[in-house]
Structure formats: C-alpha cells, structure tokens
Motif scaffolding. Structure first.
Motif, PDB file in Angstrom:
ATOM      1  N   GLU A 137       0.833  -1.200   0.000  1.00 55.90           N
ATOM      2  CA  GLU A 137       0.000   0.000   0.000  1.00 55.90           C
ATOM      3  C   GLU A 137       0.874   1.260   0.000  1.00 55.90           C
ATOM      4  OE1 GLU A 137      -4.029   0.942   2.335  1.00 55.90           O
ATOM      5  OE2 GLU A 137      -2.288   0.770   3.658  1.00 55.90           O
ATOM      6  N   MET A 138       1.900   1.262   0.833  1.00 50.21           N
ATOM      7  CA  MET A 138       2.803   2.415   0.871  1.00 50.21           C
ATOM      8  C   MET A 138       3.560   2.566  -0.453  1.00 50.21           C
ATOM      9  SD  MET A 138       4.319   2.561   4.731  1.00 50.21           S
ATOM     10  CE  MET A 138       4.288   0.845   5.222  1.00 50.21           C
ATOM     11  N   GLN A 139       3.974   1.434  -1.041  1.00 55.25           N
ATOM     12  CA  GLN A 139       4.683   1.491  -2.327  1.00 55.25           C
ATOM     13  C   GLN A 139       3.771   2.037  -3.414  1.00 55.25           C
ATOM     14  OE1 GLN A 139       8.113   0.771  -2.818  1.00 55.25           O
ATOM     15  NE2 GLN A 139       7.544   2.001  -4.599  1.00 55.25           N
ATOM     16  N   GLU A 140       2.508   1.639  -3.419  1.00 59.59           N
ATOM     17  CA  GLU A 140       1.542   2.157  -4.400  1.00 59.59           C
ATOM     18  C   GLU A 140       1.387   3.664  -4.231  1.00 59.59           C
ATOM     19  OE1 GLU A 140      -1.611   2.508  -7.296  1.00 59.59           O
ATOM     20  OE2 GLU A 140       0.178   1.270  -7.053  1.00 59.59           O
ATOM     21  N   PHE A 141       1.321   4.141  -2.997  1.00 58.10           N
ATOM     22  CA  PHE A 141       1.215   5.580  -2.720  1.00 58.10           C
ATOM     23  C   PHE A 141       2.420   6.324  -3.308  1.00 58.10           C
ATOM     24  CE2 PHE A 141       2.079   9.233   0.095  1.00 58.10           C
ATOM     25  CZ  PHE A 141       0.895   9.944  -0.075  1.00 58.10           C
ATOM     26  N   ILE A 142       3.610   5.812  -3.044  1.00 59.42           N
ATOM     27  CA  ILE A 142       4.835   6.435  -3.552  1.00 59.42           C
ATOM     28  C   ILE A 142       4.860   6.399  -5.077  1.00 59.42           C
ATOM     29  CG2 ILE A 142       7.361   6.182  -3.671  1.00 59.42           C
ATOM     30  CD1 ILE A 142       7.119   5.192  -0.674  1.00 59.42           C
ATOM     31  N   ASP A 143       4.474   5.241  -5.660  1.00 61.07           N
ATOM     32  CA  ASP A 143       4.449   5.107  -7.123  1.00 61.07           C
ATOM     33  C   ASP A 143       3.476   6.101  -7.749  1.00 61.07           C
ATOM     34  OD1 ASP A 143       6.327   3.097  -6.899  1.00 61.07           O
ATOM     35  OD2 ASP A 143       4.897   1.465  -7.279  1.00 61.07           O
ATOM     36  N   CYS A 144       2.331   6.306  -7.121  1.00 62.75           N
ATOM     37  CA  CYS A 144       1.352   7.277  -7.648  1.00 62.75           C
ATOM     38  C   CYS A 144       1.942   8.683  -7.670  1.00 62.75           C
ATOM     39  CB  CYS A 144       0.068   7.248  -6.815  1.00 62.75           C
ATOM     40  SG  CYS A 144      -0.969   5.807  -7.134  1.00 62.75           S
ATOM     41  N   ILE A 145       2.690   9.029  -6.634  1.00 67.44           N
ATOM     42  CA  ILE A 145       3.319  10.349  -6.585  1.00 67.44           C
ATOM     43  C   ILE A 145       4.408  10.454  -7.657  1.00 67.44           C
ATOM     44  CG2 ILE A 145       4.788  11.883  -5.208  1.00 67.44           C
ATOM     45  CD1 ILE A 145       3.220  10.799  -2.730  1.00 67.44           C
ATOM     46  N   CYS A 146       5.280   9.443  -7.713  1.00 66.86           N
ATOM     47  CA  CYS A 146       6.392   9.471  -8.672  1.00 66.86           C
ATOM     48  C   CYS A 146       5.918   9.427 -10.119  1.00 66.86           C
ATOM     49  CB  CYS A 146       7.346   8.307  -8.402  1.00 66.86           C
ATOM     50  SG  CYS A 146       8.240   8.460  -6.845  1.00 66.86           S
ATOM     51  N   GLU A 147       4.827   8.732 -10.385  1.00 64.98           N
ATOM     52  CA  GLU A 147       4.317   8.578 -11.755  1.00 64.98           C
ATOM     53  C   GLU A 147       3.191   9.559 -12.073  1.00 64.98           C
ATOM     54  OE1 GLU A 147       3.250   4.438 -11.917  1.00 64.98           O
ATOM     55  OE2 GLU A 147       5.275   3.821 -11.300  1.00 64.98           O
ATOM     56  N   ASN A 148       2.891  10.448 -11.109  1.00 68.90           N
ATOM     57  CA  ASN A 148       1.845  11.452 -11.288  1.00 68.90           C
ATOM     58  C   ASN A 148       0.526  10.824 -11.755  1.00 68.90           C
ATOM     59  OD1 ASN A 148       0.843  14.066 -11.139  1.00 68.90           O
ATOM     60  ND2 ASN A 148       1.287  14.479 -13.299  1.00 68.90           N
TER      61      ASN A 148
END
Length: 180
Positions: A137-148
């Motif tokens: 879940e945390m990785q998905e959050f970070i990925d959403c930010i990094c991938e806009n």
C-alpha cells in the motif's frame, strides 16, 4: 485475539460499532469481487462471554447478509474475539467453484506436534497479518506520486463502503432489513 479483549472492550464504547470497526474492509471486498453494489442488508449481533460489549451498545459477534443489484449475495461474520488469535478469511462461492483465502491465519509454515495434537500457530494481530499488504500500500502511494497518477481506489470507494457500513449498523440495531 481473546488475549487482547480488554482493549477491544475499552475501544467499543467510543467506536463506530462492530460493523464499522470489524467489517469495513470486507464490505470493500464484496463490492470489488462482485463488481456491484448491495441494495439491502439484514444484520444480527450477539454477546456470549463479555457482557461489557452490550453494556456500551455493542456486541461480541455479528453477521450481515447483503443482496446485490446483480442478484449476488454477500455474507459477513465478524467477532471481536478469537481464542486462537487474529483470524481473517474470505470465501467466494461461485457457479463453477469456490476459493477460500486464508482459512488458517498461519504465523509461519511450521506445524507443532505435541500433547495438544497438531498445532499451527496463528498470527497475533493485524499488523503481523497484513505487514506485506501495508508495504504494498505504501509502495503504491509512492508510485502514484512518482508517476503522477491517481490510485485505483477512489474516495468514492471509501465513502460508499462507509455508507454501507452505517446501513449495516442500522440493520443490526433495528433488527430490520435496511435498503441501501
């Protein structure tokens, strides 16, 4: 776990009630698996061992049955205590077969053979049971930010499941079928 029941009893007085506390993710899963929304719910609760739950308007265990628009049926059974530890499982019964996910919340792959028989240790709580899920879940959050990009789960999902949870609570408290 039954070993931590005192914390559950203290929390129950100010909590959202057994269905908001214990079933909100199950409601999410039903909606996701059935790709549909429930139209009505009927719910019951009971207390057998810890009357402190009923003293604050809650219950130890409860069940809810949902009717979905597409004809699907969902059933949730929740309890505030389990003598063997933290227990979460999902069962999906379809026309072509069934799947049961996590029928035993195993702590590890070891089985103990002793005077108690064959024993599998259970996880002690949700942080241990869902550690990998929390990391994902945390990785998905970070990925959403990094991938806009926006996450697949929306605010609508959270608010809809919460509204269903409140409808379930109404059915439990009234003893009547509630339209959702």
């Amino acid at each position: 776990p039954e070993a931590l029941v005192e914390g559950s009893i203290k929390f129950a007085a100010t909590s959202g009630g057994i269905f908001i506390d214990m079933a909100i993710h199950d409601i999410d899963l039903m909606r996701w698996f059935l790709e549909d929304e429930p139209t009505e719910v009927y719910a019951l609760g009971a207390t057998f061992k810890h009357p402190e739950f009923q003293a604050v308007g809650d219950d130890e265990t409860a069940v809810a049955t949902y009717k979905f628009k597409n004809g699907g049926i969902g059933v949730i059974h929740v309890g505030r205590t389990a003598p063997h530890g933290y227990h979460v499982e999902t069962e999906i019964i379809g026309t072509e077969g069934s799947i049961r996910i996590s029928p035993v919340p195993e702590k590890n792959l070891a089985m103990l053979y002793n005077s108690n028989g064959v024993v599998t240790e259970c996880v002690e709580g949700f942080p241990e049971r869902f550690a990998a899920a929390y990391l994902a879940e945390m990785q998905e959050f970070i990925d959403c930010i990094c991938e806009n990009r926006k996450p697949g789960v929306t605010v609508y999902d959270g608010t809809k499941s919460t509204a269903i949870g409140f409808g379930t609570t109404e059915a439990w408290k009234s003893g009547k079928v509630v339209e959702l």
